[in-house]
Each structure stands twice: as structure tokens, then as C-alpha cells.
Design an enzyme around this catalytic site. Structure first.
Site, mmCIF file in Angstrom:
data_model
loop_
_atom_site.group_PDB
_atom_site.id
_atom_site.type_symbol
_atom_site.label_atom_id
_atom_site.label_comp_id
_atom_site.label_asym_id
_atom_site.label_seq_id
_atom_site.Cartn_x
_atom_site.Cartn_y
_atom_site.Cartn_z
ATOM 1 N N ASN A 63 0.866 -1.179 0.000
ATOM 2 C CA ASN A 63 0.000 0.000 0.000
ATOM 3 C C ASN A 63 0.905 1.232 0.000
ATOM 4 O O ASN A 63 1.494 1.565 1.020
ATOM 5 C CB ASN A 63 -0.892 -0.042 1.250
ATOM 6 C CG ASN A 63 -1.774 1.185 1.381
ATOM 7 O OD1 ASN A 63 -1.821 2.026 0.473
ATOM 8 N ND2 ASN A 63 -2.467 1.308 2.506
ATOM 9 N N TRP A 64 1.002 1.861 -1.161
ATOM 10 C CA TRP A 64 1.939 2.977 -1.282
ATOM 11 C C TRP A 64 1.413 4.252 -0.624
ATOM 12 O O TRP A 64 2.134 5.239 -0.522
ATOM 13 C CB TRP A 64 2.247 3.247 -2.757
ATOM 14 C CG TRP A 64 3.006 2.145 -3.441
ATOM 15 C CD1 TRP A 64 3.434 0.963 -2.876
ATOM 16 C CD2 TRP A 64 3.441 2.104 -4.811
ATOM 17 N NE1 TRP A 64 4.109 0.211 -3.805
ATOM 18 C CE2 TRP A 64 4.124 0.877 -5.007
ATOM 19 C CE3 TRP A 64 3.323 2.984 -5.884
ATOM 20 C CZ2 TRP A 64 4.680 0.530 -6.240
ATOM 21 C CZ3 TRP A 64 3.873 2.625 -7.115
ATOM 22 C CH2 TRP A 64 4.551 1.410 -7.282
ATOM 23 N N LYS A 65 0.152 4.260 -0.249
ATOM 24 C CA LYS A 65 -0.479 5.441 0.385
ATOM 25 C C LYS A 65 -0.212 6.689 -0.481
ATOM 26 O O LYS A 65 -0.145 6.573 -1.703
ATOM 27 C CB LYS A 65 0.011 5.580 1.824
ATOM 28 C CG LYS A 65 -0.181 4.270 2.614
ATOM 29 C CD LYS A 65 0.041 4.397 4.082
ATOM 30 C CE LYS A 65 -0.160 3.038 4.754
ATOM 31 N NZ LYS A 65 0.008 3.062 6.198
ATOM 32 N N HIS A 109 -9.299 1.030 5.258
ATOM 33 C CA HIS A 109 -8.011 1.270 5.917
ATOM 34 C C HIS A 109 -8.209 2.205 7.110
ATOM 35 O O HIS A 109 -9.023 3.130 7.065
ATOM 36 C CB HIS A 109 -7.014 1.879 4.916
ATOM 37 C CG HIS A 109 -5.616 1.815 5.435
ATOM 38 N ND1 HIS A 109 -5.143 2.711 6.365
ATOM 39 C CD2 HIS A 109 -4.612 0.934 5.211
ATOM 40 C CE1 HIS A 109 -3.893 2.378 6.675
ATOM 41 N NE2 HIS A 109 -3.553 1.303 5.984
ATOM 42 N N GLU A 154 -6.568 4.602 8.137
ATOM 43 C CA GLU A 154 -6.369 6.029 7.840
ATOM 44 C C GLU A 154 -7.625 6.624 7.219
ATOM 45 O O GLU A 154 -7.958 7.784 7.460
ATOM 46 C CB GLU A 154 -5.141 6.185 6.918
ATOM 47 C CG GLU A 154 -3.851 5.926 7.691
ATOM 48 C CD GLU A 154 -2.746 5.283 6.881
ATOM 49 O OE1 GLU A 154 -2.776 5.334 5.641
ATOM 50 O OE2 GLU A 154 -1.820 4.719 7.510
ATOM 51 N N GLU A 185 -5.132 -5.084 10.552
ATOM 52 C CA GLU A 185 -4.090 -4.085 10.753
ATOM 53 C C GLU A 185 -4.324 -3.384 12.087
ATOM 54 O O GLU A 185 -5.102 -2.416 12.155
ATOM 55 C CB GLU A 185 -4.114 -3.046 9.627
ATOM 56 C CG GLU A 185 -3.844 -3.615 8.251
ATOM 57 C CD GLU A 185 -3.283 -2.566 7.295
ATOM 58 O OE1 GLU A 185 -2.218 -2.809 6.729
ATOM 59 O OE2 GLU A 185 -3.894 -1.503 7.147
ATOM 60 N N GLY A 198 2.874 2.025 10.911
ATOM 61 C CA GLY A 198 3.831 3.125 10.783
ATOM 62 C C GLY A 198 4.531 3.484 12.077
ATOM 63 O O GLY A 198 5.173 4.524 12.174
ATOM 64 N N SER A 208 3.816 -2.395 10.263
ATOM 65 C CA SER A 208 5.269 -2.456 10.462
ATOM 66 C C SER A 208 5.897 -3.789 10.069
ATOM 67 O O SER A 208 6.826 -4.253 10.724
ATOM 68 C CB SER A 208 5.627 -2.077 11.910
ATOM 69 O OG SER A 208 5.216 -0.761 12.188
ATOM 70 N N GLY A 214 3.036 -1.208 4.277
ATOM 71 C CA GLY A 214 3.047 0.231 4.015
ATOM 72 C C GLY A 214 4.467 0.688 3.702
ATOM 73 O O GLY A 214 4.978 0.492 2.595
ATOM 74 N N GLY A 215 5.129 1.267 4.692
ATOM 75 C CA GLY A 215 6.464 1.856 4.524
ATOM 76 C C GLY A 215 7.438 0.985 3.748
ATOM 77 O O GLY A 215 8.097 1.459 2.806
HETATM 78 P P1 13P Z 1 3.282 0.156 7.723
HETATM 79 O O1 13P Z 1 3.792 -1.101 7.088
HETATM 80 O O2 13P Z 1 4.018 1.393 7.267
HETATM 81 O O3 13P Z 1 3.183 0.045 9.208
HETATM 82 O O4 13P Z 1 1.785 0.369 7.180
HETATM 83 C C1 13P Z 1 0.895 -0.685 7.211
HETATM 84 C C2 13P Z 1 -0.312 -0.293 6.461
HETATM 85 O O5 13P Z 1 -1.033 0.601 6.870
HETATM 86 C C3 13P Z 1 -0.608 -0.989 5.205
HETATM 87 O O6 13P Z 1 -1.886 -0.686 4.737
#
Ligand code: 13P
Length: 252
Positions: free
Chosen positions: A9-11, A97, A99, A169, A175, A215, A236-237
């Protein structure tokens, strides 16, 4: 048999150039891997979906959207519909998600509508949910996850579930560098699978992929993925770095 999935997920990250470069690097890195029963998905920003999809054509990398609106069409400035995604040959969308829930007020009721709109357009859904730290500290995490899943997904038909991927999640692990321990992930994933089995059938539940997100890094992926009910990760990251993402794919 359920698939194993590693999804990035590149956000809201990457320029057009960076997006193309990243997907090309991932593609090069995985060309010689045998991805048995394993799917690799990347979810770039809306504006690069077509570009990235073009780059990945003919490769094992699939492309997903990060969100969509629940309405079919109309006066919703800035929004994207399920039909629009389908019209550019996108077949998967991430919904729910944390967020989106936290910053854009997406409630279970809104998500239930989004799920229906996505399914009506034959989109596969990676449905995210998870508890916040307070819920976990007060021992409410199972209850919270149960209600998130029940409210958005439990009036779907059994057939609909062939287009559902679940992604647990825990918000406190997103994050933050703090990961749920492999045992905490397994405990929750087993709970989720049992919940689905009770509502539908054991057979259906055994066929649903349940991803862990929060993470995930090359250093912890293998241990998390080794758990029986963890079918992959939503990253994510670490998905923004081709080498890290590749290492995570290799860990599955
Ligand atoms: P991180 O891997 O950066 O913690 O993010 C997870 C995430 O929100 C994937 O959708």
C-alpha cells in the site's frame, strides 16, 4: 486453497517517475522467483494506476486502488467510483483502511456501502480493520474486530466472499515500528477465521486469505508469515523500497 498475498500500500507517496521506477525494480527482482500460490499486489495512488498497470502487464504483479466512493456516479467532487476503476481494468480495491476511518470519517455503515458497490462492479476487496491501542489495552480487541467485520461484511452472500480478502491491521502497529508479535497476529487471525466459519462455513473460512499489516519489514516478515492463519501481509512503509518489498515477498 486460499492464496498467499503480499500487497504494498503505497499510500500518498511517490511521484509518477518514482512509481514507475519502483514497480520496475520490483518486477526485475521477482522475475526469477517461483511464486507458488502467491500473489503480489501494489496499490499506487489513483493518478498512477494506469501507468503502473501498463508497466506490470504480463508480469505477476497486480495493481489495486487504495479507495473508492460508494456512489455509482454524480456530484461528488474529487471522488472515484468502482465503475471508473473497472473501466481502467483495475480489479482490486483496498477498503476500510484505518487512515480512511480515522481521517475521512469512514464508518462501518459507509464501508458496508462501499463493499456493496465494489462487489456490484465485480471488484475484489482487500478489507482492512483493526483495533486502536486503547482497545487492546482494555482487552476489547476481539470485540472491536468482530464488530468491524460483522457490520461491513456479514450480510454478504457466500458467493460474495470469493472476492473478499481480509487484512488485520492493528492501528497501534501501523507506521509505528511496533509490530504485533507473531503470536498476537496468529491469535487474532484464528479468531477471525473462526468468526467467518461460524457465520458461513468452515470451508468458506478456510478459503479466505487473511493478511497482517503493521510495520512488516524484511526482519520480521518470515516469522509473522510462518503462522498458520497469516496468509501474507499488507505492507506500508517497506513497500516503498523495492529491496525491502522483495525481501518480504521472498519471506512468504
Ligand atoms: P506500515 O507497514 O508502514 O506500518 O503500514 C501498514 C499499512 O497501513 C498498510 O496498509
Amino acid at each position: 486453497m486460499r492464496s498467499k498475498i503480499v500487497a504494498g500500500n503505497w499510500k500518498m507517496n511517490n511521484s509518477a517517475k518514482e512509481s514507475k521506477k519502483l514497480v520496475k525494480q520490483i518486477q526485475n527482482n521477482i522475475t526469477n522467483l517461483t511464486l507458488e500460490n502467491t500473489r503480489v499486489i501494489v496499490a499506487p495512488s489513483f493518478v498512477y494506476l494506469q501507468k503502473v498497470a501498463k508497466k506490470t502487464k504480463g508480469s505477476p504483479i497486480e495493481v489495486a486502488a487504495q479507495n473508492m466512493n460508494q456512489a455509482a456516479k454524480g456530484a461528488f467532487t474529487g471522488e472515484i467510483s468502482a465503475e471508473m476503476l473497472k473501466s481502467i481494468h483495475i480489479d482490486t480495491v483496498i477498503l476500510g483502511h484505518s487512515e480512511r476511518r480515522e481521517y475521512y470519517g469512514e464508518t462501518d455503515a459507509i464501508l458496508a456501502e462501499k463493499v456493496k458497490a465494489a462487489l456490484a462492479n465485480n471488484l475484489e476487496i482487500i478489507f482492512c480493520f483493526g483495533e486502536v491501542l486503547e482497545d487492546r489495552k482494555s482487552g476489547k480487541h476481539f470485540e472491536v474486530v468482530k464488530s468491524q467485520i460483522t457490520n461491513a461484511l456479514f450480510d454478504l452472500s457466500a458467493e460474495d466472499w470469493s472476492n473478499i480478502v481480509l487484512a488485520y491491521e492493528p492501528v497501534w502497529a501501523i507506521g509505528t515500528g511496533e509490530t504485533a508479535s507473531p503470536d498476537q497476529a496468529q491469535e487474532m487471525h484464528a479468531f477471525i477465521r473462526d468468526l467467518v466459519a461460524q457465520k458461513y462455513t468452515q470451508h468458506l473460512a478456510e478459503n479466505v486469505s487473511i493478511l497482517y499489516g503493521g510495520s512488516v519489514k524484511p526482519s520480521n516478515a518470515e516469522e509473522i508469515f510462518s503462522k498458520a492463519d497469516v496468509d501474507g501481509g499488507l505492507i506500508g512503509g517497506a513497500s516503498l523500497n523495492a529491496e525491502d518489498f522483495t525481501a518480504i515477498i521472498k519471506a512468504i
